[in-house]
Structure formats: C-alpha cells, structure tokens
Design an enzyme around this catalytic site. Structure first.
Site, PDB file in Angstrom:
ATOM      1  N   ASP A   9       0.886  -1.160   0.000  1.00 23.67           N
ATOM      2  CA  ASP A   9       0.000   0.000   0.000  1.00 23.67           C
ATOM      3  C   ASP A   9       0.935   1.224   0.000  1.00 23.67           C
ATOM      4  O   ASP A   9       2.127   1.093   0.287  1.00 23.67           O
ATOM      5  CB  ASP A   9      -0.852  -0.065   1.284  1.00 23.67           C
ATOM      6  N   LYS A  45      -8.512   6.909   6.011  1.00 26.34           N
ATOM      7  CA  LYS A  45      -7.346   6.147   5.557  1.00 26.34           C
ATOM      8  C   LYS A  45      -7.752   4.965   4.686  1.00 26.34           C
ATOM      9  O   LYS A  45      -8.596   4.159   5.092  1.00 26.34           O
ATOM     10  CB  LYS A  45      -6.508   5.679   6.751  1.00 26.34           C
TER      11      LYS A  45
HETATM   12  P1  B16 Z   1      -6.347  10.366  -3.658  1.00 29.83           P
HETATM   13  P2  B16 Z   1      -3.593   4.279   0.144  1.00 29.83           P
HETATM   14  C1  B16 Z   1      -5.373   6.279   0.111  1.00 29.83           C
HETATM   15  O1  B16 Z   1      -4.088   5.796  -0.168  1.00 29.83           O
HETATM   16  C2  B16 Z   1      -5.365   7.128   1.365  1.00 29.83           C
HETATM   17  O2  B16 Z   1      -5.070   6.345   2.490  1.00 29.83           O
HETATM   18  C3  B16 Z   1      -6.710   7.775   1.565  1.00 29.83           C
HETATM   19  O3  B16 Z   1      -6.699   8.594   2.705  1.00 29.83           O
HETATM   20  C4  B16 Z   1      -7.070   8.601   0.325  1.00 29.83           C
HETATM   21  O4  B16 Z   1      -8.333   9.194   0.452  1.00 29.83           O
HETATM   22  C5  B16 Z   1      -7.030   7.668  -0.902  1.00 29.83           C
HETATM   23  O5  B16 Z   1      -5.753   7.083  -1.015  1.00 29.83           O
HETATM   24  C6  B16 Z   1      -7.352   8.421  -2.182  1.00 29.83           C
HETATM   25  O6  B16 Z   1      -6.310   9.291  -2.472  1.00 29.83           O
HETATM   26  O7  B16 Z   1      -7.232  11.486  -3.230  1.00 29.83           O
HETATM   27  O8  B16 Z   1      -4.895  10.758  -3.798  1.00 29.83           O
HETATM   28  O9  B16 Z   1      -6.865   9.645  -4.888  1.00 29.83           O
HETATM   29  O10 B16 Z   1      -3.476   4.176   1.626  1.00 29.83           O
HETATM   30  O11 B16 Z   1      -4.595   3.307  -0.458  1.00 29.83           O
HETATM   31  O12 B16 Z   1      -2.253   4.251  -0.551  1.00 29.83           O
HETATM   32 MG    MG Z   2      -2.776   3.168   3.411  1.00 32.28          MG
END
Ligand code: B16
Ligand code: MG
Length: 218
Positions: A9, A45
């Site tokens: 992740d 998250k």
């Molecule tokens: P974006 P991961 C996630 O990343 C985040 O944990 C989450 O807080 C966020 O809303 C989501 O990505 C979408 O991100 O706005 O940049 O598309 O933990 O899955 O790497």
């Molecule tokens: Mg994450």
C-alpha cells in the site's frame, strides 16, 4: 517452490501522506463549517477520495448537487497536490528502502496497491518507481478496499498466484482486502486496530530481513 510476490500500500506504508490528506480535508471542512479532526481523518485512511467527501458531507448533514460535489472534490485534490509537490525521498518512511532493496536484490517482484489516484505522482517524487513491476492505483480499480480487486490486479500483473502474495497495509479495510484475496496480510500500525492481520509491526524498523526471507521463501 512457488514464486512469491510482494504488494505494498502507499499512504501509511511507504510514505506518510495522511498528514497532507488531513490538511487538505481540514481546509475544505473549515470552509464548509464541518468539524474535522485528526481522529476523524483516521476514518479516511485507505478510503477513496469520492467516498471521503461523501462521508464529510454526511457529517455536516449537507446534500449538494453533483456539480458542487465535483468542484469540492477537485478543490481538495488541488490543495493536496500542492502539498505533495515538494515531496522528496526524505519522506519515505524509515527502513522501507532496506526492505525494498532486499527484495529487489533477490528478484522478488513487487507491486503497489493503492486507493490513491495520485500514487504514481508520489512514487515519482520520492524516486521509487523503478522498484515496482506493477503500479495499481485508484485510477484502475472499480471496487474500493475491502474489496480485494486492487490486490488481485497486482497479483495478476506480477504473474504470481494470490495465495503466494504478501501485502503490507496500514488500513483495516486494506487488511480485509488482502485476507479476502487469500494473501498473507502484514499490518503496519497498531495491533489493537489491525486485529485481522496475519502479522503486525509498528513500522518497518521492526521488520527483520530474516522474516522477509522466510516470507519470500528465499
Ligand atoms: P487520492 P492508500 C489512500 O491511499 C489514502 O489512504 C486515503 O486517505 C485517500 O483518500 C485515498 O488514497 C485516495 O487518495 O485522493 O490521492 O486519490 O493508503 O490506499 O495508498
Ligand atoms: Mg494506506
């Protein structure tokens, strides 16, 4: 021996972008007069951008038109992109490179499995693109974690059977997704929260290379 694949992740595992997501959401929430805190940010998250805004508006009892919704979504992301603009390799979380380098040196294929649509931009900023055979992000998935889709696409890209994949995740929904895909789930964070994970470590500084060696069956 079966070929192994490692899936990571992004936010909360490789980099701490949660703090930037928090600042951008806080900015929007303040503008809309909706109380928002670091505790509330925990619930965002691993959750998609769209779903985060839906939750925020639910907290504020706001119903808005699709056009307004899309405008706020874009505003939050533009704000977030300003924060990640200046990211460098210095923001890679402690000891992550030690594990990535070990896997790379041993030819273990690696993939990214993130809900973020900005994952590629962030990996570029911190210089980690060359480590990953496959980068599966929020632009490619139709079903969010805890659905296993993101990790199953990664396994397919790596040409490794799901059962032979190891997933590093900081969100409960991500651990559930890995478990549903029948992968070995490794939680990064608190044991009390990541109760469904097969193994849990506070962070990568706690992970010994012998443990990785065993998982990779090297
Ligand atoms: P974006 P991961 C996630 O990343 C985040 O944990 C989450 O807080 C966020 O809303 C989501 O990505 C979408 O991100 O706005 O940049 O598309 O933990 O899955 O790497
Ligand atoms: Mg994450």
């Amino acid at each position: 021996m079966h070929k192994k694949g490692f899936i990571f992740d992004l936010d909360g595992v490789i980099v701490d972008t949660a703090k930037y997501h928090y600042l951008a959401w806080k900015h929007l929430a303040d503008e809309l007069g909706i109380p928002f805190s670091k505790e509330k940010n925990e619930q965002f998250k691993g959750v998609s951008r769209k779903r985060c805004l839906e939750i925020l508006l639910e907290w504020g009892n706001l119903t808005v038109s699709q056009t307004q919704f899309d405008a706020w979504l874009a505003e939050k992301n533009e704000d977030y992109l300003r924060y990640i603009e200046t990211m460098t390799a210095a923001e890679i979380l402690p000891d992550v490179p030690r594990v990535l380098n070990y896997l790379k040196e041993n030819d273990i294929p690696m993939a990214l499995g993130s809900a973020s649509k900005n994952a590629r931009t962030i990996l570029k900023k911190v210089g980690l693109i060359p480590y990953f055979t496959s980068i599966v992000d929020g632009t490619q998935v139709t079903k969010a974690k805890p659905d296993p889709e993101v990790f199953l696409i990664a396994a397919r890209d790596l040409n490794v059977m799901p059962i032979n994949c190891v997933v590093f995740e900081d969100a409960l929904a991500g651990i559930e997704a890995a478990n549903r895909a029948e992968m070995t789930s490794i939680g990064i964070g608190k044991k009390e929260i990541l109760t469904e994970a097969r193994f849990v470590f506070k962070d990568f500084t706690e992970i010994k290379l012998d443990f990785i060696k065993e998982l990779a069956e090297l």
